[in-house]
Design a protein around this motif. Structure first.
Motif, PDB file in Angstrom:
ATOM      1  N   THR A 175       0.904  -1.230   0.009  1.00  0.00           N
ATOM      2  CA  THR A 175       0.141   0.242   0.161  1.00  0.00           C
ATOM      3  C   THR A 175       0.370   1.329   0.211  1.00  0.00           C
ATOM      4  O   THR A 175       0.303   2.267  -0.885  1.00  0.00           O
ATOM      5  N   THR A 197       1.165   4.386  -2.771  1.00  0.00           N
ATOM      6  CA  THR A 197       0.994   6.552  -2.423  1.00  0.00           C
ATOM      7  C   THR A 197       1.319   6.826  -4.063  1.00  0.00           C
ATOM      8  O   THR A 197       1.464   8.260  -4.417  1.00  0.00           O
ATOM      9  N   LEU A 228      -1.047   9.515  -5.504  1.00  0.00           N
ATOM     10  CA  LEU A 228      -1.280  10.756  -4.804  1.00  0.00           C
ATOM     11  C   LEU A 228       0.047  10.807  -4.939  1.00  0.00           C
ATOM     12  O   LEU A 228      -0.696  12.489  -5.027  1.00  0.00           O
ATOM     13  N   GLY A 283      -5.932  11.024   0.824  1.00  0.00           N
ATOM     14  CA  GLY A 283      -4.900   9.377   0.162  1.00  0.00           C
ATOM     15  C   GLY A 283      -3.532   9.526   2.014  1.00  0.00           C
ATOM     16  O   GLY A 283      -3.239   8.645   2.661  1.00  0.00           O
ATOM     17  N   PHE A 284      -3.533  10.887   1.888  1.00  0.00           N
ATOM     18  CA  PHE A 284      -1.843  10.815   3.076  1.00  0.00           C
ATOM     19  C   PHE A 284      -2.577  11.341   4.006  1.00  0.00           C
ATOM     20  O   PHE A 284      -2.646  10.809   4.885  1.00  0.00           O
ATOM     21  N   GLY A 310      -4.949   8.207   5.549  1.00  0.00           N
ATOM     22  CA  GLY A 310      -4.974   6.720   5.405  1.00  0.00           C
ATOM     23  C   GLY A 310      -3.282   6.664   5.282  1.00  0.00           C
ATOM     24  O   GLY A 310      -3.515   5.015   5.639  1.00  0.00           O
ATOM     25  N   VAL A 311      -2.836   7.011   4.128  1.00  0.00           N
ATOM     26  CA  VAL A 311      -1.339   6.691   5.226  1.00  0.00           C
ATOM     27  C   VAL A 311      -0.982   7.006   6.449  1.00  0.00           C
ATOM     28  O   VAL A 311      -0.068   6.276   7.223  1.00  0.00           O
ATOM     29  N   LEU A 323       6.909   5.083   2.229  1.00  0.00           N
ATOM     30  CA  LEU A 323       6.516   5.561   1.247  1.00  0.00           C
ATOM     31  C   LEU A 323       7.695   6.747   0.398  1.00  0.00           C
ATOM     32  O   LEU A 323       6.809   6.716  -0.703  1.00  0.00           O
ATOM     33  N   TYR A 335      -4.856  -1.644  -7.925  1.00  0.00           N
ATOM     34  CA  TYR A 335      -5.497  -0.904  -6.202  1.00  0.00           C
ATOM     35  C   TYR A 335      -5.144  -2.503  -5.629  1.00  0.00           C
ATOM     36  O   TYR A 335      -5.082  -3.256  -4.673  1.00  0.00           O
ATOM     37  N   VAL A 379      -6.247   5.041   0.946  1.00  0.00           N
ATOM     38  CA  VAL A 379      -5.415   5.526   0.041  1.00  0.00           C
ATOM     39  C   VAL A 379      -5.813   5.191  -1.252  1.00  0.00           C
ATOM     40  O   VAL A 379      -5.565   6.061  -2.351  1.00  0.00           O
ATOM     41  N   GLY A 400      -6.137   7.163  -4.167  1.00  0.00           N
ATOM     42  CA  GLY A 400      -5.467   7.245  -5.216  1.00  0.00           C
ATOM     43  C   GLY A 400      -6.090   6.560  -6.791  1.00  0.00           C
ATOM     44  O   GLY A 400      -6.080   7.483  -7.688  1.00  0.00           O
TER      45      GLY A 400
END
Length: 286
Positions: free
Chosen positions: A97, A101, A104, A129-130, A132-133, A153, A242, A271, A275
């Motif tokens: 995952t 990224t 993103l 998204g971030f 989610g990170v 990352l 994904y 994420v 995406g």
């Protein structure tokens, strides 16, 4: 009968499954080999395959775009190396995952490249998204693995740079096989030099099987990916990429009993959703 677009979607699902298999072989192979060795064998197998295609078809290797090839190869090799390191240190679904990224990062990099003002929906997708990170990295804090998470990352960021360079090469008229050849050639020599800093692991029958599975699944995944983008709708294919996260999560559960906590599940979902949205919004702006 399936139409062409549907076949493209199926090719992408197959590619995602094979990329997940590659990750499994990397994870298993970490018991026998260093990350440098795994990257070397991955690149070397790819080099042999594309070289055989070039020789069989008589393709020329000369190119006026060597700077773009160098930029793509450096970014791609660095992303691959960091990705393999992350797989050996973190649960497989987390590592995959974090690497995914890349979509993103592509959107803001393209905005900066063309000096455009990013639209509000794109900013919201990136923020989602971030977020989610952050949720995905929370479990790593409990195991003192934050650095490993940041390495993953970074692999996504470098993969985004590599993809932008691949697009530039395509716009310059470079055929895909030449792009893959120079990337594989650079990665083979770079990882070979990296190997000199570590021990050399003997290859027994078990190790050979792992390396063959890793190189074979990665090569077949690249071929399926190429066919997917050639025959399917780009946005559908990009979104289905994904599914690698889903396959990797299932593999981590079945093989290593890695059951992500609720925060990690939510992080992976955010994420993937972000995406897809970022890809859609970027395509519409183009």
């Amino acid at each position: 009968m399936l139409n062409i677009s549907s076949r493209g979607a199926l090719w992408m699902v197959l590619a995602s499954l094979l990329f997940a298999c590659m990750g499994v072989f990397v994870k298993i192979g970490s018991r026998y080999f260093t990350p440098a060795e795994l990257v070397f064998y991955r690149a070397f197998v790819g080099l042999l395959v594309v070289w055989a295609i070039i020789v069989a078809r008589g393709h020329p290797l000369g190119t006026p775009n060597w700077r773009l090839h160098l930029n793509r190869s450096v970014a791609g090799f660095s992303a691959l190396a960091l990705y393999f390191v992350t797989i050996t240190r973190l649960p497989l679904p987390t590592a995959v995952t974090l690497n995914y990224t890349s979509s993103l990062f592509i959107a803001p990099l393209l905005v900066l490249l063309y000096r455009e003002r990013p639209p509000l929906p794109l900013l919201l997708a990136l923020a989602l998204g971030f977020a989610g990170v952050v949720l995905l990295l929370r479990p790593t804090l409990a195991h003192d693995q934050l650095i490993d998470g940041l390495v993953g990352l970074a692999s996504g960021f470098l993969a985004a740079i590599a993809m932008i360079n691949v697009k530039s090469l395509g716009q310059s008229g470079e055929p895909e096989w030449r792009v893959v050849f120079y990337f594989s050639l650079f990665s083979t020599f770079a990882s070979g030099a990296w190997m000199l800093l570590h021990r050399f692991s003997p290859v027994d029958w078990a190790g050979a099987g792992i390396l063959l599975g890793m190189g074979g699944s990665a090569t077949l995944a690249q071929l399926a990916l190429t066919r997917a983008y050639a025959t399917g709708a780009t946005l559908v294919v990009a979104s289905l990429a994904y599914s690698t996260v889903v396959f990797s999560t299932l593999a981590g559960w079945l093989l290593w009993q890695h059951v992500p906590p609720l925060s990690a599940w939510l992080g992976m979902l955010l994420v993937m959703l972000a995406g897809v949205l970022a890809t859609l919004l970027t395509a519409r702006r183009k």
